[in-house]
Design an enzyme around this catalytic site. Structure first.
Site, PDB file in Angstrom:
ATOM      1  CG  ASN A   1      -6.767  -1.117   1.580  1.00 14.36           C
ATOM      2  OD1 ASN A   1      -6.016  -0.874   0.537  1.00 14.36           O
ATOM      3  ND2 ASN A   1      -6.104  -1.789   2.752  1.00 14.36           N
TER       4      ASN A   1
ATOM      5  CB  CYS B   1      -0.943   0.107   1.312  1.00 17.75           C
ATOM      6  SG  CYS B   1      -1.965  -1.399   1.435  1.00 17.75           S
TER       7      CYS B   1
ATOM      8  CG  HIS C   1      -2.955   2.869   2.745  1.00 19.58           C
ATOM      9  ND1 HIS C   1      -3.483   2.695   1.348  1.00 19.58           N
ATOM     10  CD2 HIS C   1      -2.956   1.777   3.214  1.00 19.58           C
ATOM     11  CE1 HIS C   1      -4.054   1.442   1.285  1.00 19.58           C
ATOM     12  NE2 HIS C   1      -3.765   1.029   2.434  1.00 19.58           N
TER      13      HIS C   1
HETATM   14  N1  ACO Z   1     -17.809  -9.660   9.840  1.00 21.17           N
HETATM   15  C1  ACO Z   1     -18.266  -9.810  11.080  1.00 21.17           C
HETATM   16  N2  ACO Z   1     -17.401 -10.281  12.223  1.00 21.17           N
HETATM   17  C2  ACO Z   1     -16.288 -10.342  11.922  1.00 21.17           C
HETATM   18  C3  ACO Z   1     -15.841  -9.764  10.632  1.00 21.17           C
HETATM   19  C4  ACO Z   1     -16.789  -9.616   9.661  1.00 21.17           C
HETATM   20  N3  ACO Z   1     -16.407  -9.209   8.375  1.00 21.17           N
HETATM   21  N4  ACO Z   1     -14.437 -10.026  10.600  1.00 21.17           N
HETATM   22  C5  ACO Z   1     -14.171 -10.418  11.538  1.00 21.17           C
HETATM   23  N5  ACO Z   1     -15.101 -10.754  12.478  1.00 21.17           N
HETATM   24  C6  ACO Z   1     -14.948 -10.916  14.110  1.00 21.17           C
HETATM   25  C7  ACO Z   1     -13.769 -11.738  14.173  1.00 21.17           C
HETATM   26  O1  ACO Z   1     -14.043 -13.139  14.071  1.00 21.17           O
HETATM   27  C8  ACO Z   1     -13.708 -11.730  15.872  1.00 21.17           C
HETATM   28  O2  ACO Z   1     -14.952 -12.568  16.339  1.00 21.17           O
HETATM   29  P1  ACO Z   1     -14.335 -13.281  17.651  1.00 21.17           P
HETATM   30  O3  ACO Z   1     -14.321 -12.199  18.744  1.00 21.17           O
HETATM   31  O4  ACO Z   1     -15.526 -14.208  17.863  1.00 21.17           O
HETATM   32  O5  ACO Z   1     -13.156 -13.901  17.526  1.00 21.17           O
HETATM   33  C9  ACO Z   1     -14.565 -10.220  16.158  1.00 21.17           C
HETATM   34  O6  ACO Z   1     -15.152  -9.862  14.914  1.00 21.17           O
HETATM   35  C10 ACO Z   1     -13.265  -9.035  16.140  1.00 21.17           C
HETATM   36  O7  ACO Z   1     -12.212  -9.271  15.239  1.00 21.17           O
HETATM   37  P2  ACO Z   1     -11.379  -8.611  15.219  1.00 21.17           P
HETATM   38  O8  ACO Z   1     -10.154  -8.773  14.432  1.00 21.17           O
HETATM   39  O9  ACO Z   1     -10.670  -8.251  16.745  1.00 21.17           O
HETATM   40  O10 ACO Z   1     -11.789  -7.107  14.835  1.00 21.17           O
HETATM   41  P3  ACO Z   1     -11.155  -5.678  14.883  1.00 21.17           P
HETATM   42  O11 ACO Z   1     -11.790  -4.773  15.560  1.00 21.17           O
HETATM   43  O12 ACO Z   1      -9.577  -5.901  14.905  1.00 21.17           O
HETATM   44  O13 ACO Z   1     -11.380  -5.478  13.215  1.00 21.17           O
HETATM   45  C11 ACO Z   1     -10.198  -5.347  11.276  1.00 21.17           C
HETATM   46  C12 ACO Z   1     -10.859  -6.168  12.202  1.00 21.17           C
HETATM   47  C13 ACO Z   1     -11.273  -4.471  10.625  1.00 21.17           C
HETATM   48  C14 ACO Z   1      -9.910  -6.350   9.928  1.00 21.17           C
HETATM   49  C15 ACO Z   1      -9.199  -4.513  11.766  1.00 21.17           C
HETATM   50  O14 ACO Z   1      -8.430  -5.175  12.443  1.00 21.17           O
HETATM   51  C16 ACO Z   1      -8.405  -3.758  10.781  1.00 21.17           C
HETATM   52  O15 ACO Z   1      -8.907  -2.928   9.994  1.00 21.17           O
HETATM   53  N6  ACO Z   1      -6.987  -4.258  10.604  1.00 21.17           N
HETATM   54  C17 ACO Z   1      -6.195  -3.280   9.604  1.00 21.17           C
HETATM   55  C18 ACO Z   1      -6.288  -4.341   8.564  1.00 21.17           C
HETATM   56  C19 ACO Z   1      -6.114  -3.569   6.922  1.00 21.17           C
HETATM   57  O16 ACO Z   1      -6.669  -2.580   6.908  1.00 21.17           O
HETATM   58  N7  ACO Z   1      -5.380  -4.292   6.332  1.00 21.17           N
HETATM   59  C20 ACO Z   1      -5.036  -3.794   4.841  1.00 21.17           C
HETATM   60  C21 ACO Z   1      -3.827  -3.908   4.253  1.00 21.17           C
HETATM   61  S1  ACO Z   1      -2.611  -3.026   5.288  1.00 21.17           S
HETATM   62  C22 ACO Z   1      -3.006  -1.784   5.026  1.00 21.17           C
HETATM   63  O17 ACO Z   1      -3.719  -1.099   4.008  1.00 21.17           O
HETATM   64  C23 ACO Z   1      -2.623  -0.734   5.971  1.00 21.17           C
END
Ligand code: ACO
Length: 335
Positions: free
Chosen positions: A292, A119, A262
């Protein structure tokens, strides 16, 4: 804060984008994986994303975006001295997607190469291009960020498939000429920590793990990500890169017009803003409509901000990015 340093002088002559017509909404995703539109909007700010048709590769979107940027610049693509494509979803392992872009544009001769910095790729490419221009051997460069993330996403993994989209953004820049108003990168920094490669990667398909029936069956040709870890590191890296860029440009947060980070997700962008002391109203975001789009996210957002009249000549814009690698970078741009 005194006179800002001159930095790398260049003019953005034109920008362009290419975004697939097909829209995938959060409601559509509710029918594909166990999720809710509300969960996706709350956690990411994303409402919809664009998805390329099966016969559309990264170079198709990249070439169209670059053609549009050249049109906006009043140049023909064959007038470019170099084409740099930032992507994590190349058309082929070799040759580079930039060479496929040349083929699609029916141009030849100028240098063409890819930058693989996730990214952060378009920002890395901008840093490289500005140095090429400063070196004097190139006068005009096309910088493209292009991705077809939908072809490397595991559509059964709800924690990643809701995040990404497809698209391309391109920017044509020209070395400063005598009499040009000051414009270009006042400051820039970049970095990487390859020790953290496994927290966000595509395990198979390269020489570490060539494609086999087992890698395909194991879904190893898709995005594997430790979401929480990426989240925290993204905020820290983008905020500190932006702060360093402001400091070395000797520019205050009051003086900047916009922050274009980004576009990973709204929470990451807001936290970056807060941590770097930039007022929230200066944050420019398009993540709600495109998701993204990795290396394409900043050039697409820059294009939309220009189209909406949010940036005018002379304005200062902070760009900051973070991605697989891990990589990061930031710059203060005078448009
Ligand atoms: N729908 C519903 N529930 C979901 C989903 C979904 N799409 N995805 C995950 N969950 C659940 C998980 O299974 C978890 O359930 P559990 O507690 O029963 O295990 C719960 O939601 C919480 O999951 P977390 O991973 O703790 O959720 P978080 O608040 O961290 O959000 C997310 C997840 C949105 C992926 C976040 O971690 C994030 O934005 N990370 C950055 C990822 C990113 O942007 N990457 C892109 C590439 S790098 C970059 O561009 C910077």
């Amino acid at each position: 804060m005194g006179t800002p340093p001159q930095g790398k002088q260049f003019t953005i002559l034109g920008t362009g984008v290419s975004l697939p017509d097909k829209v995938l909404t959060n409601a559509d995703l509710e029918r594909m994986v166990e999720t809710t539109a509300e969960w996706i909007t709350d956690r990411t700010g994303i409402q919809e994303r664009r998805i390329a048709e099966p016969d559309v590769s990264t170079s198709v979107l990249g070439a169209q975006a670059l053609r549009n940027a050249c049109d906006a610049a009043g140049l023909r693509p064959d007038e470019l001295d170099a084409i740099i494509v930032a992507t994590s979803t190349p058309d082929t392992l070799f040759p580079s997607t930039a060479c496929w872009v040349q083929r699609r544009l029916e141009v030849r001769g100028m240098a063409a190469f890819d930058v693989n910095a996730g990214c952060s790729g378009w920002l890395y490419a901008l840093e490289i291009a500005s140095n090429l221009l400063a070196g004097g051997h190139s006068k005009t460069i096309g910088i493209v960020g292009a991705e077809v993330m939908s072809k490397v996403v595991d559509w059964t993994d709800r924690s990643t498939c809701v995040l990404f989209g497809d698209g391309a953004g391109a920017t044509v820049i020209r070395a400063a000429r005598e009499g040009d108003p000051p414009a270009g990168l006042l400051s820039a920094n970049w970095g990487a920590d390859g020790n953290l490669a496994p927290i966000l990667y595509q395990p198979a398909g390269g020489t570490q793990k060539p494609a086999t029936r087992a890698t395909v069956e194991g879904n190893e040709h898709t995005v594997h990500m430790e979401g929480k870890e990426v989240f925290h590191r993204a905020v820290r890296a983008m905020a500190s890169a932006a702060t360093r860029a402001l400091k070395s440009a000797r520019v205050t947060t009051d003086e900047i017009k916009l922050l274009i980070p980004h576009q990973a997700n709204t929470r990451i962008m807001r936290a970056t803003c807060e941590r770097s002391g930039i007022p929230a109203e200066k944050l420019y975001s398009v993540v709600h409509r495109y998701g993204n789009i990795s290396a394409a996210s900043i050039p697409v957002a820059l294009h939309d901000a220009l189209t909406e009249g949010r940036i005018e000549r002379g304005d200062l814009v902070v760009l900051t990015a973070f991605g697989t690698g891990l990589t990061w970078g930031a710059g203060v741009l005078r448009y």
